[in-house]
Design a protein around this motif. Sequence first.
Motif, PDB file in Angstrom:
ATOM      1  N   SER A   1      38.272  36.367  41.410  1.00 51.98           N
ATOM      2  CA  SER A   1      39.325  36.260  40.398  1.00 51.98           C
ATOM      3  C   SER A   1      38.883  36.591  38.993  1.00 51.98           C
ATOM      4  O   SER A   1      39.729  36.827  38.133  1.00 51.98           O
ATOM      5  CB  SER A   1      39.897  34.836  40.386  1.00 51.98           C
ATOM      6  N   SER A   2      37.566  36.579  38.735  1.00 50.52           N
ATOM      7  CA  SER A   2      37.159  36.713  37.338  1.00 50.52           C
ATOM      8  C   SER A   2      37.600  38.051  36.740  1.00 50.52           C
ATOM      9  O   SER A   2      38.114  38.084  35.617  1.00 50.52           O
ATOM     10  CB  SER A   2      35.646  36.524  37.209  1.00 50.52           C
ATOM     11  N   GLY A   3      37.452  39.116  37.512  1.00 49.44           N
ATOM     12  CA  GLY A   3      37.895  40.422  37.022  1.00 49.44           C
ATOM     13  C   GLY A   3      39.387  40.437  36.738  1.00 49.44           C
ATOM     14  O   GLY A   3      39.813  40.763  35.620  1.00 49.44           O
ATOM     15  N   PRO A   4      40.214  40.089  37.741  1.00 52.74           N
ATOM     16  CA  PRO A   4      41.659  40.075  37.505  1.00 52.74           C
ATOM     17  C   PRO A   4      42.060  39.204  36.315  1.00 52.74           C
ATOM     18  O   PRO A   4      42.967  39.564  35.555  1.00 52.74           O
ATOM     19  CB  PRO A   4      42.216  39.486  38.807  1.00 52.74           C
ATOM     20  N   ILE A   5      41.393  38.065  36.134  1.00 52.87           N
ATOM     21  CA  ILE A   5      41.768  37.188  35.022  1.00 52.87           C
ATOM     22  C   ILE A   5      41.433  37.863  33.694  1.00 52.87           C
ATOM     23  O   ILE A   5      42.251  37.857  32.761  1.00 52.87           O
ATOM     24  CB  ILE A   5      41.062  35.822  35.150  1.00 52.87           C
TER      25      ILE A   5
END
Lengths: 324, 161, 504
Positions: free
Chosen positions: C253-257
């Motif tokens: 999720s870190s990229g999408p966030i």
Amino acid sequence: MTDRITRRMTLAAGAALIAAPAGAQDFPTRPITLVIPFSPAGGSDLTARALVKAAEPILGQPITVVNRPAGGGAQAMQEVARAAPDGYTLVNSTAILTAIAPNMRDVPYNSATDFTPIMTYGAFNTFIAVRADSQYQTLQELLDFAKANPRVVTVGVSVIGASSHLGMARLAQDRGAQVSFVPFGGGAPAVTALLGRHITSVVVSGEVLPHVASGQVRLLATLMGERVPSLPNVPSIRELGFDWSMNSWLGIAGPANMPQPVVKRLQDAFLQASNDANFKRVMDEIAVAELRNDAAGAARIMAEDIRSFEALIKELKLGRYAAR
Amino acid sequence: MEDGAAPEVALSGRWDAAALGLVLLLTIGALVLSLGYPLWGDFQPGPGLFPTLAAGLAVLCALGALGSALLAERGAATGREEARVWRRLLVYAGIVLIWAASFATLGFAASGAIALTLLMRVGEGMGWLPSLAIAGVTIALGWLLFEVLLGVPLPHGVLPT
Amino acid sequence: MMESLIGLGQGFGIALSFGNLLWCLLGVALGTAVGVLPGLGPTATISLLLPITFRLDATSSLIMLSGIYYGAMYGGSITSILVKIPGEASSIVTCIDGHEMARRGRAGPALGISAFGSFIAGVVATLGVALAGPAVADVALAFGPAEYTALVVLGLVLVTQIGEGPRIRALLMAALGLWGSTVGLDPIEGTTRFTFGVLELQDGLDIAVLAMGLFGVAEVLTLAAAKEGSTQMVDSPRGLRALLPDRADWRASSGPIARGSVLGFALGLLPGGGALISSFASYVMERRLAKDPSRFGQGAIEGVAGPETANNAAAQASFVPLLSLGIPSNVVMGVMIGALMIQGIAPGPMLATERPELFWGVIASMLIGNLMLLVLNVPLLPVFVALLRVPQRILAPLILLFCVVGAYSLQNSAFDVMMVAIFGVVGFLLRLVRLDPAPFMLAFVLGELLEKSIRQSLLIGLGSPMILVEKPISAALFALAALVLCWPALRWIQIRIMGGRRTT
């Protein structure tokens, strides 16, 4: 809490139609309902609520406010037109729904015969504005340019058929000029498009004033009959040589055939309430000019506007008179 | 391609095509209606242009969907299962529509109580008593929440107070 | 920038006062409580709760209203994930993978990543406003009708990439959505279209009513008609630790966030549809960037983290054009303007300088509100997840009740109640034919903007469509739309040339 209980009582009583007409001397003996045909927190809603707040202690009865914006407000007008003419069901009447809407589309009420005007308290102040760095210093210059260059001047308005649009259309017609109206669905987006240099001018209401204060926008004229005290430098179109003015008025009305003493009682109470300091503050803040009329005056304005807007909209071939 | 989150209920082959045929007819209807408005004004598009384009696109898509449905393999029909599903659905849909239609005239409490009791009794096959209880609690909750706490002037219809 | 930081410091001073903290907390709590009712989206929630704020002073009331707004948005995410009922157009994409995660027993991580993502978006958006200053609102000025036309076209291209089931059916629904958006008054001429003499249809179809019907009521009907057992939710773990996103979730999720925050902030500054587009732009972008795009629609956490973050960042960014230009980006923001007016404050370019305590107080309270949302909702995760175990026969009447009464409360109109019921039945029938309502809804919202902006552009351009491509921003957006549209074709060609098999 009491407020809610009384509201329920009002609704129940209204729905069941059990109430006998109250004696005019002791009117009102129970809570009154004011129907606002617009969404909460709009100009009409805010001023009407402030007026109602001031009128409650004078009438000695609570006034319940109900917003019924469905059908562009026409549903609310119909509801009040059909209500018992006992003074307990009132509507926040406006030039928009009384005089303009019936010419733009089919509405289920007859403005001229279905309502008893009680008073008017104000009118939306409508301005013609350009950017401060615009080449147009006066309304005359703008219209002259529009006459020499048909359709090149773009005018942002909220919607076609708003008094702002109709007013500018009549100005242009009087001077033989042709402008292109661009509706934005509201005053603020139109002003934003003006600031972003996407259009030449706007005809809008109070939304433009913060940008006048910041020096980005210049007001050329107000569509009202006279200058507004808070903006002494903005000429009215009457001063600029037009023999008419346009007041998008706001008022209170009830169903047709209300007893005269009840009308008188309500008229006096609401007129007195319109002197209230808080009410005046709200009016100032959203740039609604005072326009105080008693029942007779309100009836006169209403009749006049129904006639003049019909003529104007017919002439401009808009709404119901548009070419098919 | 694996068919992602497949709906829990779906029509099988022939019915699917028939339903898409119906959708196609509706889109054609929308197109005809749209053509009833002026397409072009003096210098700019008229009120009819955009609806016509949208409806036209819908007709094309409906044709495409119908075509691909007809070409696709037909799934096995599960007749008996579907009949039971349809009955329950009809009950639910009917009650919801009647509830909505009687909301203003009967009032919030009466229309809701009737609809929810019927739903529990007929739709879910519960006993009368639990049905009434669930309907009663739900309506009381709705009244408390919307009318008392949030101040929505709900229609009272046939009931006083 | 220094000025902005001083302003922000001042803002925190105001937002952190005991009273304002309390209003913020109360707003967030009430907003979540009402927003979590299935069918009641942020619009309904905020108009229902508006009167509570009348008694507060301007800053406090705006802080409380924004608290209500975040709370309601999170409440909407909860219903989207748990019962697949989005409260507003921008949480439709959350339903796709969020609900799928819930069906697979991962409701906790979905709800958790949504809360954490929203918080991070709040931090980014606050920093963005602080760094760029109130002048960032001028971005909105660069967008006129021609630029919005291009933006909406890009949005529509993205919509065609979203939706369950066969592509042609998603397109069909999008086309119907475009048509549906033309019901009501013509946006330019003000004449009626497709109203059949029904007064209430003059207002057009209401997005909140459509959402309650097509998603809320239709979901109940679907559950009722579904075979027993097939909708039984997978039992979720009960401990809080097991409910939070784990390390793998965070890694995914870190990229999408991060991307969602930036995308949402940038698009949120554009009031005409930017915030809505940001949520599904993020979804489509994440799917394109994913190593294994087929996981999307099957409960991919990136499909929740990205759009939820973008949505929240956009919601916060949209306060900037609201406060400094007075342009509302959606109905909720329109109500906010009204709330400001009640307090005697006209939004405008002078607001940040004349009433810095208000401007920066609200910006600072965004951050605090999101922190409160996190503090309030993370401990409640087990409670929310436990809602999945509520038997359907109890849930069904409750959802119906909230949809019926919620629809009435929008305009105090029984007509809306009838429309919700009708669209509920229609929505169920559409599902039978595997016609997904999501593209319909998104195209419906964008269609209105599209027709209005194109026709405005033509009016401004004196009838010549050249205005659409002559302006640099609009030309760039059109080019981007073309690229997105052609991407699958390019990939297909690439795969063909490389001799690979068709994978779609």
